[in-house]
Scaffold this active site. Structure first.
Site, PDB file in Angstrom:
ATOM      1  N   GLY A 233       0.788  -1.225   0.000  1.00  0.00           N
ATOM      2  CA  GLY A 233       0.000   0.000   0.000  1.00  0.00           C
ATOM      3  C   GLY A 233       0.818   1.271   0.000  1.00  0.00           C
ATOM      4  N   GLY A 270       3.603  -3.453  -3.804  1.00  0.00           N
ATOM      5  CA  GLY A 270       3.524  -3.833  -5.211  1.00  0.00           C
ATOM      6  C   GLY A 270       3.711  -2.610  -6.079  1.00  0.00           C
ATOM      7  N   ARG A 271       2.678  -1.751  -6.041  1.00  0.00           N
ATOM      8  CA  ARG A 271       2.654  -0.531  -6.841  1.00  0.00           C
ATOM      9  C   ARG A 271       3.972   0.251  -6.785  1.00  0.00           C
ATOM     10  NH1 ARG A 271      -2.034   1.768  -7.671  1.00  0.00           N
ATOM     11  NH2 ARG A 271      -2.844   0.602  -5.897  1.00  0.00           N
ATOM     12  N   ARG A 314      -7.622   1.522 -14.749  1.00  0.00           N
ATOM     13  CA  ARG A 314      -7.704   2.279 -13.489  1.00  0.00           C
ATOM     14  C   ARG A 314      -8.596   3.523 -13.545  1.00  0.00           C
ATOM     15  NH1 ARG A 314      -4.079   4.343 -11.019  1.00  0.00           N
ATOM     16  NH2 ARG A 314      -4.575   3.622  -8.930  1.00  0.00           N
ATOM     17  N   TYR A 318     -11.442   3.008 -10.936  1.00  0.00           N
ATOM     18  CA  TYR A 318     -11.219   3.709  -9.659  1.00  0.00           C
ATOM     19  C   TYR A 318     -11.309   5.223  -9.788  1.00  0.00           C
ATOM     20  CZ  TYR A 318      -8.720  -0.733  -8.788  1.00  0.00           C
ATOM     21  OH  TYR A 318      -8.345  -2.047  -8.675  1.00  0.00           O
ATOM     22  N   CYS A 343     -17.163   0.944 -26.160  1.00  0.00           N
ATOM     23  CA  CYS A 343     -18.515   1.473 -26.097  1.00  0.00           C
ATOM     24  C   CYS A 343     -19.009   1.525 -24.654  1.00  0.00           C
ATOM     25  CB  CYS A 343     -19.426   0.611 -26.958  1.00  0.00           C
ATOM     26  SG  CYS A 343     -20.808   1.536 -27.597  1.00  0.00           S
ATOM     27  N   GLU A 344     -18.381   2.371 -23.853  1.00  0.00           N
ATOM     28  CA  GLU A 344     -18.749   2.576 -22.449  1.00  0.00           C
ATOM     29  C   GLU A 344     -18.444   4.029 -22.113  1.00  0.00           C
ATOM     30  OE1 GLU A 344     -19.850   0.408 -20.124  1.00  0.00           O
ATOM     31  OE2 GLU A 344     -19.584  -1.494 -21.185  1.00  0.00           O
ATOM     32  N   TYR A 372      -0.596  -2.249 -12.089  1.00  0.00           N
ATOM     33  CA  TYR A 372      -2.006  -2.536 -12.355  1.00  0.00           C
ATOM     34  C   TYR A 372      -2.425  -1.973 -13.711  1.00  0.00           C
ATOM     35  CZ  TYR A 372      -1.575  -3.493  -7.396  1.00  0.00           C
ATOM     36  OH  TYR A 372      -1.145  -3.975  -6.192  1.00  0.00           O
TER      37      TYR A 372
END
Ligand SMILES: *Cc1c(COP(=O)(O)O)cnc(C)c1O
Length: 429
Positions: A233, A270-271, A314, A318, A343-344, A372
């Protein structure tokens, strides 16, 4: 490792060479992920510098590309894995110490992981439920076990930790001692684990301090542990004016909050290892003004690009902010919405953000795409997944006046998927 090997605290999108990235896009096409292994090395070195006494693992789900896995392993980190697939990839990439964090593990995952353990892999399994512990026991596992604890910081405490402490994850804090005691009979109980998933930020270390303090208290209560794992984190600055994390401050706060425990501190970011080591390159294919009167230079435009939410999820998932830079030209700014081909309505990288007016054919770079990014790519809309190149600039020192840099060492890490690739699982009908 220290000093120069650790590099600056952050690599901004502006720090990447536009010429190098443009050459890579020309050679490999777009959308294209570019990952700089040197930057991964620097990030690993900074973590090890800040936490010299800790056991530092890489949460591989942030980026499981083979070259990245090998680079992080060579830097001396262990691997934290979230699935059987990740365990297999980490072992194949050479990690000798692998932690498997089993969250509601499908039976097949347990079977695959325990097969590897029987074959001699040095594994630690982290169980987050009493059920998971019994399923491990049923399968004859008697190896290294840690218990994932839900730090359970309740109402009135920090919202971030409360969110990270969703009941899905870990055993309730108060039940942990009993579960640990029972597990010692059948397993080699080595640790306790918590991951808030909240994003440790520079300005707010209180939530992190609280989680660590709770874990320290639990460790003292139960005794006889090899490690206390306080998760990952570690935040990265996604916005251009966000300050980078002060790792030394995080390390000091962590040690202080943990207090006196007779167990090693473990962390598993991770990130932090990969986010600023990657950019996503995408080309503008369509530009249109938002309303019909597009003559005024301040009218917002929509720039359609060849990457979308299937390439980098992302922003859609998010609402995440990613810096965007036009690598082709400096032009007067206006509000620009960068939109993908899916198409969103959520298939947007930004909305009405001031940036140089894009033109068809311009190359855009999207920053902090190393974590990610490719990992969350999908084939929705039957859109093949992008290609990825890895580079290491330090392997190709530039002579004065020479191009060199990233381009000379670039190699294709993941091929661009094809439409045939998207349908290959359907077989012949
Ligand atoms: C995802 C995850 C991490 C890494 O989180 P980052 O925010 O990428 O540092 C660490 N531990 C566990 C258990 C995770 O699920």
């Amino acid at each position: 490792m220290s000093g120069e090997a650790a590099g600056p605290a952050v690599r901004r999108l502006a720090d990447w060479s536009a010429a190098d990235l443009t050459d890579l896009a020309d050679e490999y096409g777009t959308p294209l992920y570019v990952t700089d292994l040197d930057r991964v090395r620097e990030n690993a070195a900074r973590l090890l510098d800040a936490f010299p006494d800790a056991d530092v693992s890489y949460a591989v789900k942030a980026h499981t590309g083979r070259a990245v896995l090998e680079t992080v392993h060579d830097a001396g980190l262990g691997a934290e894995c979230a699935s059987a697939g990740e365990v297999v990839r980490a072992l194949d990439a050479g990690y000798d110490e692998v932690q498997y964090t089993a969250v509601n593990p499908p039976a097949e995952d347990l079977d695959i992981v325990l097969d590897r353990w029987r074959d001699g892999a040095d594994l630690t399994v982290v169980a987050g439920a009493r059920d998971t512990v019994s399923r491990l026991r049923d399968r004859g596992y008697d190896g290294r076990l840690a218990i994932r604890v839900n730090p359970g910081v309740g109402a009135g405490h920090h919202e971030k930790v409360t969110t990270g402490g969703h009941a899905k994850f870990g055993v309730p804090y108060d039940r942990a001692p009993e579960l640990l005691a029972g597990a010692r009979v059948d397993f080699d109980v080595v640790g306790i684990h918590a991951h808030a998933g909240s994003g440790i930020s520079g300005d707010d270390l209180d939530a992190h301090r609280e989680l660590v303090a709770r874990m320290g208290a639990l460790a003292r209560e139960v005794g006889d542990l090899e490690f206390v794992d306080v998760g990952g984190g570690f935040g990265v600055p996604y916005r251009e004016d966000d300050q980078p994390l002060d790792l030394d401050a995080v390390a000091d706060a962590t040690r202080e909050a943990l207090g006196d425990v007779d167990a090693e501190l473990a962390i598993e970011p991770g990130r932090y290892l990969v986010a600023d080591a990657g950019v996503l390159l995408t080309r503008v294919n369509t530009v249109k003004p938002v309303d019909s009167d597009g003559s005024d230079g301040t009218v917002p435009v929509v720039a359609g690009v060849d990457a979308g939410m299937t390439t980098l999820l992302r922003p859609a998932m998010y609402d995440a902010y990613h810096a965007i830079r036009n690598l082709t030209a400096e032009r007067p700014e206006r509000p620009v919405t960068v939109a993908g081909p899916v198409c969103e309505t959520s298939d947007l990288f930004c909305e009405e953000r001031p940036m140089p007016t894009p033109r068809r054919g311009d190359l855009l770079a999207i920053g902090n795409a190393g974590a990610y990014g490719y990992e969350m790519a999908s084939t929705y809309n039957s859109r093949p997944r992008p290609a990825e190149v890895v580079c290491e600039a330090s392997e190709a020192p530039r002579e004065a006046g020479e191009a060199g840099g990233l381009v000379e060492t670039a190699s294709l890490a993941r091929e661009r998927e094809t439409i045939a690739g998207v349908t290959r699982l359907e077989g012949d009908r």
